[in-house]
Write a protein that holds these residues in place. Structure first.
Motif, PDB file in Angstrom:
ATOM      1  N   ALA A 191       0.790  -1.303   0.160  1.00 57.09           N
ATOM      2  CA  ALA A 191      -0.109   0.123   0.092  1.00 57.09           C
ATOM      3  C   ALA A 191       0.745   1.230   0.142  1.00 57.09           C
ATOM      4  CB  ALA A 191      -1.185  -0.023   1.243  1.00 57.09           C
ATOM      5  N   HIS A 192       2.154   1.031   0.480  1.00 58.72           N
ATOM      6  CA  HIS A 192       3.292   2.289   0.298  1.00 58.72           C
ATOM      7  C   HIS A 192       2.945   2.714  -0.370  1.00 58.72           C
ATOM      8  CE1 HIS A 192       2.181   2.677   5.138  1.00 58.72           C
ATOM      9  NE2 HIS A 192       2.753   3.620   4.934  1.00 58.72           N
ATOM     10  N   GLY A 193       3.526   1.239  -1.894  1.00 66.60           N
ATOM     11  CA  GLY A 193       3.753   1.678  -3.468  1.00 66.60           C
ATOM     12  C   GLY A 193       5.775   0.951  -3.328  1.00 66.60           C
ATOM     13  N   TYR A 194       5.272   0.146  -2.861  1.00 67.70           N
ATOM     14  CA  TYR A 194       6.586  -0.705  -2.865  1.00 67.70           C
ATOM     15  C   TYR A 194       6.358  -1.795  -3.084  1.00 67.70           C
ATOM     16  CZ  TYR A 194       9.020   3.145  -0.521  1.00 67.70           C
ATOM     17  OH  TYR A 194       9.459   3.531   0.395  1.00 67.70           O
ATOM     18  N   GLY A 195       7.114  -2.515  -4.646  1.00 70.05           N
ATOM     19  CA  GLY A 195       6.678  -3.419  -5.497  1.00 70.05           C
ATOM     20  C   GLY A 195       5.127  -4.241  -6.164  1.00 70.05           C
ATOM     21  N   THR A 196       4.649  -4.620  -6.581  1.00 63.64           N
ATOM     22  CA  THR A 196       3.364  -5.276  -7.361  1.00 63.64           C
ATOM     23  C   THR A 196       2.830  -6.335  -6.104  1.00 63.64           C
ATOM     24  OG1 THR A 196       4.380  -6.379  -8.685  1.00 63.64           O
ATOM     25  CG2 THR A 196       4.225  -3.960  -9.397  1.00 63.64           C
ATOM     26  N   PRO A 197       1.493  -6.548  -6.401  1.00 63.66           N
ATOM     27  CA  PRO A 197       0.722  -7.769  -6.462  1.00 63.66           C
ATOM     28  C   PRO A 197       0.863  -9.119  -6.401  1.00 63.66           C
ATOM     29  CG  PRO A 197      -0.957  -6.073  -6.439  1.00 63.66           C
ATOM     30  CD  PRO A 197      -0.011  -5.482  -7.181  1.00 63.66           C
ATOM     31  N   TYR A 198       1.607  -8.960  -7.527  1.00 60.44           N
ATOM     32  CA  TYR A 198       2.491 -10.251  -7.496  1.00 60.44           C
ATOM     33  C   TYR A 198       4.015 -10.401  -7.245  1.00 60.44           C
ATOM     34  CZ  TYR A 198       5.793 -13.221 -11.488  1.00 60.44           C
ATOM     35  OH  TYR A 198       5.744 -14.184 -10.985  1.00 60.44           O
ATOM     36  N   THR A 199       4.663  -9.064  -7.188  1.00 58.06           N
ATOM     37  CA  THR A 199       5.929  -9.553  -6.209  1.00 58.06           C
ATOM     38  C   THR A 199       5.487  -9.943  -4.269  1.00 58.06           C
ATOM     39  OG1 THR A 199       7.037  -6.905  -7.093  1.00 58.06           O
ATOM     40  CG2 THR A 199       7.580  -8.298  -4.044  1.00 58.06           C
ATOM     41  N   VAL A 200       4.979  -9.437  -3.755  1.00 51.70           N
ATOM     42  CA  VAL A 200       3.552  -9.420  -3.021  1.00 51.70           C
ATOM     43  C   VAL A 200       3.737 -11.333  -2.906  1.00 51.70           C
ATOM     44  CG1 VAL A 200       2.341  -9.801  -1.113  1.00 51.70           C
ATOM     45  CG2 VAL A 200       2.643  -7.559  -2.475  1.00 51.70           C
ATOM     46  N   ARG A 201       2.771 -12.204  -3.972  1.00 47.89           N
ATOM     47  CA  ARG A 201       2.569 -13.569  -3.652  1.00 47.89           C
ATOM     48  C   ARG A 201       4.000 -14.170  -4.159  1.00 47.89           C
ATOM     49  NH1 ARG A 201      -1.772 -11.520  -7.761  1.00 47.89           N
ATOM     50  NH2 ARG A 201       0.278 -11.796  -9.759  1.00 47.89           N
ATOM     51  N   ARG A 202       5.014 -14.234  -5.235  1.00 46.41           N
ATOM     52  CA  ARG A 202       6.151 -14.295  -5.228  1.00 46.41           C
ATOM     53  C   ARG A 202       6.656 -14.616  -3.562  1.00 46.41           C
ATOM     54  NH1 ARG A 202       9.436 -12.228 -10.064  1.00 46.41           N
ATOM     55  NH2 ARG A 202      10.753 -14.190  -9.642  1.00 46.41           N
ATOM     56  N   ALA A 203       7.256 -13.108  -2.747  1.00 43.13           N
ATOM     57  CA  ALA A 203       7.047 -13.457  -1.692  1.00 43.13           C
ATOM     58  C   ALA A 203       6.904 -13.937  -0.416  1.00 43.13           C
ATOM     59  CB  ALA A 203       6.889 -11.922  -1.042  1.00 43.13           C
ATOM     60  N   ARG A 204       5.535 -14.099  -1.005  1.00 46.01           N
ATOM     61  CA  ARG A 204       4.321 -15.803   0.021  1.00 46.01           C
ATOM     62  C   ARG A 204       4.968 -16.830  -0.144  1.00 46.01           C
ATOM     63  NH1 ARG A 204       1.095 -13.956   3.248  1.00 46.01           N
ATOM     64  NH2 ARG A 204      -0.508 -15.369   3.279  1.00 46.01           N
ATOM     65  N   ALA A 205       5.637 -17.086  -1.843  1.00 45.82           N
ATOM     66  CA  ALA A 205       6.228 -18.413  -2.302  1.00 45.82           C
ATOM     67  C   ALA A 205       6.797 -18.846  -0.967  1.00 45.82           C
ATOM     68  CB  ALA A 205       5.762 -18.206  -3.536  1.00 45.82           C
ATOM     69  N   GLN A 206       8.222 -17.926  -0.890  1.00 48.69           N
ATOM     70  CA  GLN A 206       9.422 -18.022  -1.171  1.00 48.69           C
ATOM     71  C   GLN A 206       9.259 -18.621   0.996  1.00 48.69           C
ATOM     72  OE1 GLN A 206      12.331 -18.561  -2.906  1.00 48.69           O
ATOM     73  NE2 GLN A 206      10.834 -18.458  -4.004  1.00 48.69           N
ATOM     74  N   VAL A 207       8.296 -17.672   1.523  1.00 45.91           N
ATOM     75  CA  VAL A 207       8.446 -17.694   2.787  1.00 45.91           C
ATOM     76  C   VAL A 207       7.928 -18.938   2.823  1.00 45.91           C
ATOM     77  CG1 VAL A 207       6.979 -17.276   5.310  1.00 45.91           C
ATOM     78  CG2 VAL A 207       8.470 -15.598   3.470  1.00 45.91           C
ATOM     79  N   MET A 208       6.820 -19.725   1.925  1.00 46.50           N
ATOM     80  CA  MET A 208       6.061 -21.045   2.260  1.00 46.50           C
ATOM     81  C   MET A 208       7.213 -22.135   1.817  1.00 46.50           C
ATOM     82  SD  MET A 208       2.972 -21.140   3.363  1.00 46.50           S
ATOM     83  CE  MET A 208       2.601 -23.282   2.928  1.00 46.50           C
ATOM     84  N   GLU A 209       8.079 -21.771   0.932  1.00 42.90           N
ATOM     85  CA  GLU A 209       9.440 -22.555   1.218  1.00 42.90           C
ATOM     86  C   GLU A 209       9.589 -22.826   1.871  1.00 42.90           C
ATOM     87  OE1 GLU A 209       9.418 -24.762  -1.438  1.00 42.90           O
ATOM     88  OE2 GLU A 209       8.405 -23.983  -2.863  1.00 42.90           O
TER      89      GLU A 209
END
Length: 178
Positions: free
Chosen positions: A118-136
């Motif tokens: 929401a503060h303008g850093y990244g895109t929803p795609y970036t967030v999804r990829r980040a969550r995938a790394q957390v899950m890994e």
């Protein structure tokens, strides 16, 4: 004149034959070594408080953005950068379990990721990829959960656990080049 010193005519003196090298080595060996390794300097006044997004450019609206009444284009961050910013946002605002945020401004893992977005850093795609790394990382470390949010809300999970998880996921994303 390579390696020779000025000497009287007929006498040839070189560094190798003069014994100068051995004399210097003996002198250096006779010097006492350091008593202890040097300690890094720590400022007695402490460190300065920095905002959670320090070092990252602030998203700003262009003239066209203002004319068509749209938000600024998101600042480009990598997946690893998003995970580091999420950890920094959690540290700055506070952490909680069982809700996205509370009236005091504390956030959970998902709330921190949403706030960074929401503060303008990244895109929803970036967030999804980040969550995938957390899950890994969660699955690789023997903590099989359905989502990072389930891990965040699990009894026994601490804020330090969440920061370590984000740090490990950021390191994994950095190794992968994302």
């Amino acid at each position: 004149m390579s390696g020779t010193a000025l000497a009287p005519r007929g006498v040839h003196v070189s560094i190798e034959t003069s014994g100068l090298v051995e004399e210097i080595e003996q002198y250096l060996a006779s010097l006492p070594g350091p008593l202890h390794p040097p300690t890094p300097y720590v400022c007695p006044l402490g460190s300065t408080l920095q905002p959670w997004n320090a070092g990252h450019p602030l998203p700003h609206r262009t003239l066209l953005d203002r004319l068509v009444h749209r938000p600024a284009r998101p600042a480009d961050v990598t997946v690893a950068g998003h995970l580091r910013l999420t950890s920094r946002y959690l540290a700055a605002s506070g952490w909680l379990q069982g809700a996205l945020w509370d009236p005091r401004g504390r956030v959970c893992l998902l709330g921190a990721q949403a706030a960074v977005l929401a503060h303008g850093y990244g895109t929803p795609y970036t967030v999804r990829r980040a969550r995938a790394q957390v899950m890994e990382v969660l699955h690789a470390t023997g903590r099989p959960v359905d989502s990072p949010d389930a891990y965040n809300d699990r009894p026994g999970t601490t804020q330090a656990d969440v920061h370590l998880l984000l740090d490990n996921a950021a390191a994994r994303a950095l190794v992968l080049g994302i």
